[in-house]
Design an enzyme around this catalytic site. Structure first.
Site, PDB file in Angstrom:
ATOM      1  N   GLU A 422      23.919  61.496   6.476  1.00 57.11           N
ATOM      2  CA  GLU A 422      22.662  61.010   6.678  1.00 57.11           C
ATOM      3  C   GLU A 422      21.833  61.920   7.282  1.00 57.11           C
ATOM      4  O   GLU A 422      20.783  61.913   8.448  1.00 57.11           O
ATOM      5  CB  GLU A 422      23.149  60.320   8.129  1.00 57.11           C
ATOM      6  CG  GLU A 422      24.735  59.340   7.758  1.00 57.11           C
ATOM      7  CD  GLU A 422      24.444  58.522   8.916  1.00 57.11           C
ATOM      8  OE1 GLU A 422      24.537  59.294   9.718  1.00 57.11           O
ATOM      9  OE2 GLU A 422      25.628  57.500   8.922  1.00 57.11           O
ATOM     10  N   GLU A 498      31.675  56.477   4.944  1.00 58.59           N
ATOM     11  CA  GLU A 498      32.073  56.608   6.317  1.00 58.59           C
ATOM     12  C   GLU A 498      32.208  55.179   7.413  1.00 58.59           C
ATOM     13  O   GLU A 498      31.317  53.998   6.403  1.00 58.59           O
ATOM     14  CB  GLU A 498      31.204  57.671   7.046  1.00 58.59           C
ATOM     15  CG  GLU A 498      31.369  57.359   8.350  1.00 58.59           C
ATOM     16  CD  GLU A 498      29.929  58.581   8.919  1.00 58.59           C
ATOM     17  OE1 GLU A 498      30.401  59.359   8.372  1.00 58.59           O
ATOM     18  OE2 GLU A 498      29.625  58.366  10.664  1.00 58.59           O
TER      19      GLU A 498
HETATM   20  C1  GAL Z   1      27.409  58.465  11.646  1.00 57.80           C
HETATM   21  C2  GAL Z   1      27.374  60.314  11.915  1.00 57.80           C
HETATM   22  C3  GAL Z   1      28.221  60.358  12.021  1.00 57.80           C
HETATM   23  C4  GAL Z   1      28.543  59.551  13.620  1.00 57.80           C
HETATM   24  C5  GAL Z   1      29.166  58.173  13.722  1.00 57.80           C
HETATM   25  C6  GAL Z   1      29.089  58.070  15.164  1.00 57.80           C
HETATM   26  O1  GAL Z   1      26.435  57.480  11.790  1.00 57.80           O
HETATM   27  O2  GAL Z   1      27.208  59.865  10.877  1.00 57.80           O
HETATM   28  O3  GAL Z   1      29.172  61.660  12.603  1.00 57.80           O
HETATM   29  O4  GAL Z   1      27.268  60.141  14.394  1.00 57.80           O
HETATM   30  O5  GAL Z   1      27.698  57.920  13.202  1.00 57.80           O
HETATM   31  O6  GAL Z   1      29.485  56.226  15.033  1.00 57.80           O
END
Ligand code: GAL
Length: 809
Positions: A422, A498
């Site tokens: 990100e 993710e």
């Molecule tokens: C994502 C990020 C992670 C964490 C997660 C929490 O956007 O890559 O590191 O912050 O959100 O939901």
């Protein structure tokens, strides 16, 4: 710690090896102090009053938690925030900020002019300045990087003094980064004519059932050299060998054939060993052992991800590097326990979010069978946090990636690199160039594995070309954009780099049961009905549907496997929330309900039949109390005190009904909740019960391992529960308990999984959270019996006998 103050001398491998190279792990003998000490690099600096510590060491995990530490008044733009708010627990509220020094005096037994000694750091948090015998010998920046220095010319006969200064800035992280020499530090002494550090590169360019071509490139220094490489199977039998004297640009290249190879996979983590022996003339000058696996990987629009020619989807979890109550100080027993739990979950892949994994975790991934997505950065040149990696990007990115790849590329578990997560550089043409530059460095260092970046700004990356140039387009959340990304990106597949970010607190249930985004409650807990998520994220089923229905989705990495310190969303602005709610498993390593939802899909070997909530709802008599069942069976019948609540069958009417069995109208009455799962032809397949427990009466202990190794580092994780008079677990108990370890071990730490607890992990007392906690008992270096006693007011105490056995060299 009852370990001796001498360093531990580890001579790896055979007796022949002892003549050619030695590795000394600087584990003990360290002096540590937090603060600024201008002269602490000098040889005669007086450190007698400093604390004796062992390394790996995390100086901040001992607390105390403090709201003011690294309080960040910011708008987290990547979370869609537009105005700044005061974030208290974002980096865990533990005292990691500031400077500190480590000093160690060591001797190198056999250093002569013909020898070369390297000083290797597997991670130093952060901005290490390294001094030897009063002289600065080097520095690094990124706290997660592996790096080494050639210290040969600075070494003296006899005693040498090493001093390391570390500095951690505020606003430098989005989670708890830890502090200190939190990974191993070692000295590698070898002959001047020898194999270069991380100089071995093993790949398997041809893999069939019948034969494999093992390609071994070895970078060396010296002249008149000959390389003899032998491959050994798991039993230690030599199965192939090759010898060469032809150097190409200071590298040997050998192709060795292995017949009927035993292919590495998560299901069959078979490892071979290659031993590289380097000769000057006929004299052995160096020997390096490398474990590797024989396996093939490919990614294509036709077949998605294939391992050994078979398509599979990643059943993965993202993990931060902290180990809960141990902080970031790496510990192999703790990692092994995490990964044992993940195996039971049916998980087959890990993403090291958002930085370089520890060597220990990769060794275990090879050995236990996990596919690995090794990540490098959370930030490139554009900042996410003011003092993040953006400060170092220009000077260090190439060096950091090079070291990541060279140090870890022989691990068969690694099947993909990640250049970032990100990163705000997703916007604009500069970012596209950066992505290409970084990906090219990975390719230069390792042409065999593809590169991804976890993208959240999916629309922007479609427009800029950022997503198109990556080997693997990774989407973070954004389930609504998968189809469009699949259409627009050229690769022909999408990775869920993710997913989910569903939040819950173990054993806590909220009513009414409702799907909600960023839901907050006065007790700062989230509901374990698994219906709460973040404004940017979604529920597990939204991902399951994509995984199951779209052949071009190649798998997912769930945020997260275990809870971690810091980032207490949705309570980023509510003190004392100080650790995450995202885990399927809590900070103590106890599975939450959500674990069983994933297990019911991922673990195809074992049955899952899990009922929630608990059935201790004094005061809710007569009220609607929904019951969910997570199971691999597709239908089940629920009974409350013998009265049927009907049969539920998984169906497509909503994402949740497709994967969960839910009885939403159940009226609470104390007693027995029973579920019977049926096969499709209606016969009984399995049965589970939950009882209303009475008052807490006795303490119950259960160790993950009752026999541990007497190496001063091994751990037994003892889960502590309280039960009523007839042995039912009391799910809401919050009793304060006390711990005492006697014999050949010591009390190491304790955690209860409550994200709002401010109790210290290293003190031998803690309150239960939802009826449970976990005590960590550590071996010392003499083997024998260890005894853990757990007691609490008005409770029958419990004693557990553990044993430690001598190290098996
Ligand atoms: C994502 C990020 C992670 C964490 C997660 C929490 O956007 O890559 O590191 O912050 O959100 O939901």
């Amino acid at each position: 710690m009852r370990t001796p103050l001498l360093f531990i001398l580890l001579i790896i491998s055979t007796t022949v090896l002892a003549q050619s190279r030695s590795i000394i792990e600087l584990h003990t003998g360290w002096k540590f102090k937090k603060g600024n000490f201008e002269n602490a690099y000098q040889i005669d600096f007086n450190d007698t009053g400093w604390q004796n510590v062992t390394v790996p060491h995390d100086w901040a995990i001992y607390g105390p938690f403090d709201k003011e530490i690294d309080k960040q008044t910011v708008a987290i733009t990547q979370n869609g925030e537009t105005s700044a708010t005061e974030k208290t627990g974002r980096t865990g509220s533990l005292p990691f900020i500031g400077n500190a020094w480590y000093r160690n005096t060591f001797e190198i037994p056999e250093h002569t002019e013909n020898k070369k000694t390297l000083l290797l750091f597997e991670g130093a948090m952060s901005e290490p300045q390294v001094y030897l015998n009063g002289v600065k010998i080097g520095e690094w920046a990124y706290g997660y990087a592996y790096f080494y220095f050639d210290i040969s010319k600075h070494l003296k006969p006899g005693k040498n003094t090493l001093a390391v200064k570390l500095s951690n800035e505020s606003f430098s992280s989005r989670w708890y980064p830890g502090a200190g020499l939190y990974r191993k530090v070692s000295l590698i002494t070898k002959n001047a004519q020898s194999i270069d550090q991380w100089g071995t590169f093993i790949t398997t360019p041809l893999v069939t059932e019948k034969e494999a071509k093992v390609n071994i490139k070895t970078a060396v220094t010296g002249s008149d050299l000959k390389m003899v490489t032998s491959i050994y199977d798991k039993t230690g039998k030599r199965i192939a060998s090759d010898s060469t004297s032809t150097l190409y640009n200071s590298k040997f290249e050998q192709n060795i054939k292995v017949n009927n190879p035993n292919l590495w996979s998560p299901e069959n983590p078979y490892l071979y060993t290659s031993v590289s022996r380097l000769y000057v003339g006929n004299k052995l000058t160096d020997e390096v052992k490398t474990t590797f696996g024989i396996r093939s990987i490919s990614y294509s629009s036709e077949n998605g991800f294939q391992l050994n020619g078979k398509t599979r989807k990643f059943k993965g979890v993202c993990l931060h590097h902290d180990l809960g109550p141990l902080g970031t100080a790496v510990n192999k027993a703790a990692l092994r326990r995490q990964m044992t739990i993940l195996k039971d979950l049916g998980c087959d892949a890990i993403r090291s979010a958002h930085n370089m994994p520890s060597f220990e975790q990769l060794e275990l991934a090879d050995e236990m069978g996990f596919l690995f997505l090794a990540e490098s950065f959370d930030e490139w040149k554009k900042p996410k946090v003011e003092n993040g990696y953006n400060r170092f990007f220009d000077d260090y990115a190439e060096k950091d990636i090079t070291n990541l790849v060279r140090a870890t590329r022989n691990h068969p578990s690694i099947v993909m690199w990640s250049a970032g997560n990100e990163v705000p550089d997703q916007y604009g043409s500069e970012g596209v160039k950066r992505a290409k530059w970084l990906q090219d460095i990975f390719h230069r260092e390792d042409p065999t594995r593809p590169v991804t970046v976890g993208m959240d700004q999916v629309k922007a990356t479609m427009e800029s070309g950022f997503g198109a140039i990556l080997d693997i387009p990774g989407l973070n959340y954004r389930v609504h954009l998968y189809e469009e990304a699949y259409d627009k990106f050229p690769q022909g597949f999408i990775l869920g780099s993710e997913t989910a970010s569903t939040v819950s607190s173990r054993g806590i249930y909220k009513f009414p049961v409702k799907k909600a985004s960023m839901k907050e409650y006065p007790d700062l807990q989230s509901s374990s009905y698994d219906l709460e998520y973040c404004s940017w994220s979604n529920l597990p089923e939204d991902d399951f549907i994509l995984q199951d229905d779209k052949p071009w989705v190649i798998g997912e990495f769930v945020w997260t496997g275990f809870d971690y310190l810091g980032e207490p969303t949705p309570y980023d602005t509510s003190w004392p929330a100080r650790s995450s709610y995202f885990g399927m498993i809590d900070l103590a390593g106890i599975p939450k309900d959500r674990y069983y939802l994933y297990r019911s899909r991922w673990n195809t070997e074992k049955e899952t039949l899990h009922i929630l909530p608990h059935w201790n709802w004094e005061g809710r008599e007569g009220e609607k109390t929904p019951v969910f069942v997570y199971t691999n069976y597709d239908r089940a019948e629920l009974f409350v005190n013998g009265k049927s609540q009907g049969i539920q069958i998984k169906n497509d009417s909503t994402p949740q009904t497709r994967y969960r069995l839910m009885w939403n109208e159940v009226i609470y009455e104390p007693g027995t909740l029973k579920v019977i799962a049926y096969t499709q032809d209606g016969s009984v397949a399995a049965e589970k019960k939950v009882e209303t427990a009475g008052k807490p009466y006795a303490i119950q202990l259960e160790a993950d391992r009752k026999t541990i190794t007497a190496d001063g580092n091994d751990l037994s994780f003892v889960t502590v529960s309280v039960v009523d008079k007839v042995g039912n677990i009391c799910p809401t108990a919050t009793n304060r308990l006390n711990f005492k370890v006697t014999g050949n071990g010591e009390f190491k730490a304790v955690a209860n999984g409550d994200p709002t607890s401010l109790e210290a992990f290293h003190k031998p007392t803690m309150k239960l959270f939802s009826g449970k906690l976990v005590v960590l008992v550590q071996s010392d270096i003499t083997s024998g019996d260890i005894r853990l006693k757990v007691s609490g007011t008005s409770l029958k105490s419990a004693v557990l006998k553990l044993k430690s056995t001598p190290i098996n060299y």
